[in-house]
Scaffold this motif. Structure first.
Motif, PDB file in Angstrom:
ATOM      1  N   GLY A   1       0.791  -1.223   0.000  1.00  0.00           N
ATOM      2  CA  GLY A   1       0.000   0.000   0.000  1.00  0.00           C
ATOM      3  C   GLY A   1       0.824   1.273   0.000  1.00  0.00           C
ATOM      4  O   GLY A   1       0.514   2.237  -0.695  1.00  0.00           O
ATOM      5  N   TRP A   2       1.914   1.301   0.782  1.00  0.00           N
ATOM      6  CA  TRP A   2       2.763   2.494   0.833  1.00  0.00           C
ATOM      7  C   TRP A   2       3.516   2.689  -0.482  1.00  0.00           C
ATOM      8  O   TRP A   2       3.784   3.832  -0.884  1.00  0.00           O
TER       9      TRP A   2
ATOM     10  N   LEU B   1       3.208   5.979  -2.707  1.00  0.00           N
ATOM     11  CA  LEU B   1       4.380   6.739  -3.163  1.00  0.00           C
ATOM     12  C   LEU B   1       4.321   6.944  -4.676  1.00  0.00           C
ATOM     13  O   LEU B   1       4.600   8.041  -5.169  1.00  0.00           O
ATOM     14  N   GLN B   2       3.950   5.904  -5.393  1.00  0.00           N
ATOM     15  CA  GLN B   2       3.812   6.015  -6.851  1.00  0.00           C
ATOM     16  C   GLN B   2       2.813   7.118  -7.209  1.00  0.00           C
ATOM     17  O   GLN B   2       3.115   8.005  -7.998  1.00  0.00           O
ATOM     18  N   ASN B   3       1.612   7.030  -6.629  1.00  0.00           N
ATOM     19  CA  ASN B   3       0.537   7.960  -6.992  1.00  0.00           C
ATOM     20  C   ASN B   3       0.788   9.384  -6.509  1.00  0.00           C
ATOM     21  O   ASN B   3       0.484  10.339  -7.227  1.00  0.00           O
ATOM     22  N   GLU B   4       1.319   9.543  -5.311  1.00  0.00           N
ATOM     23  CA  GLU B   4       1.484  10.881  -4.735  1.00  0.00           C
ATOM     24  C   GLU B   4       2.763  11.590  -5.163  1.00  0.00           C
ATOM     25  O   GLU B   4       2.844  12.810  -5.078  1.00  0.00           O
ATOM     26  N   VAL B   5       3.771  10.809  -5.597  1.00  0.00           N
ATOM     27  CA  VAL B   5       5.054  11.433  -5.938  1.00  0.00           C
ATOM     28  C   VAL B   5       5.554  11.016  -7.315  1.00  0.00           C
ATOM     29  O   VAL B   5       5.735  11.849  -8.200  1.00  0.00           O
ATOM     30  N   LEU B   6       5.815   9.728  -7.499  1.00  0.00           N
ATOM     31  CA  LEU B   6       6.544   9.265  -8.677  1.00  0.00           C
ATOM     32  C   LEU B   6       5.816   9.457 -10.005  1.00  0.00           C
ATOM     33  O   LEU B   6       6.445   9.448 -11.054  1.00  0.00           O
ATOM     34  N   LYS B   7       4.514   9.647  -9.958  1.00  0.00           N
ATOM     35  CA  LYS B   7       3.757   9.870 -11.197  1.00  0.00           C
ATOM     36  C   LYS B   7       3.413  11.339 -11.411  1.00  0.00           C
ATOM     37  O   LYS B   7       2.711  11.677 -12.354  1.00  0.00           O
TER      38      LYS B   7
ATOM     39  N   PHE C   1       9.353  -2.209   2.306  1.00  0.00           N
ATOM     40  CA  PHE C   1       8.977  -1.519   1.080  1.00  0.00           C
ATOM     41  C   PHE C   1       8.007  -0.394   1.421  1.00  0.00           C
ATOM     42  O   PHE C   1       7.222  -0.535   2.359  1.00  0.00           O
ATOM     43  N   PRO C   2       8.042   0.705   0.721  1.00  0.00           N
ATOM     44  CA  PRO C   2       9.003   1.042  -0.323  1.00  0.00           C
ATOM     45  C   PRO C   2      10.316   1.538   0.287  1.00  0.00           C
ATOM     46  O   PRO C   2      10.323   2.149   1.347  1.00  0.00           O
TER      47      PRO C   2
END
Length: 155
Positions: free
Chosen positions: A53-54, A58-64, A109-110
């Protein structure tokens, strides 16, 4: 004539979308080559993409985000080291990722590890710069931490 104009707009739009997409390497050997050629450190993203979930957060809130994409394109070479539960991986990729997880001592993770590497006599030597994980506060907060690792202020 209208068709030609519409096609031109479509092609320009498609090129812009492609230009904004970042290249995430999964082959570490290839990433090391690019990292050394471009003289940029690697951002190694250890993730459980389909269950953590984290990691997803991280993907949705930052990396994308566009803010991250802009920063990453000029500062790092991106490497995704995934440990999925429901998605099949080749034995070579699984082996590579497991070896890197052990080498970097990744226990949760992450984890995002910043490193540079050189290959000497057939062996890879990593130089760790620092690591982080999920940072609350969106892309700006996360990028502040990442920037401090990639470009530390000298005292």
């Amino acid at each position: 004539m209208k068709k030609i104009v519409l096609i031109a707009f479509f092609l320009i739009g498609a090129m812009n979308v492609q230009a904004q997409e970042l290249k995430w390497y999964t082959d570490v050997t290839e990433a090391i080559t690019i990292s050394n050629k471009e003289q940029k450190p690697m951002l190694m993203f250890f993730t459980g993409s389909d269950w953590c979930g984290w990691c997803i957060r991280l993907q949705n809130e930052v990396l994308k985000t566009e803010e991250f994409k802009k920063w990453a394109s000029t500062n790092v070479v991106l490497v995704e080291l995934d440990y999925p539960r429901a998605v099949a991986q080749t034995p070579e990729l699984k082996n590579q990722n497991n070896q890197l997880q052990q080498a970097f001592g990744i226990q949760g993770f992450p984890t995002v590890f910043f490193t540079s590497a050189e290959t000497k006599d057939g062996r890879v030597n990593f130089k760790g710069l620092g690591k982080t994980g999920y940072v609350a506060g969106g892309p700006s907060a996360w990028l502040t931490v990442a920037e401090g690792i990639v470009h530390p202020k000298k005292s």
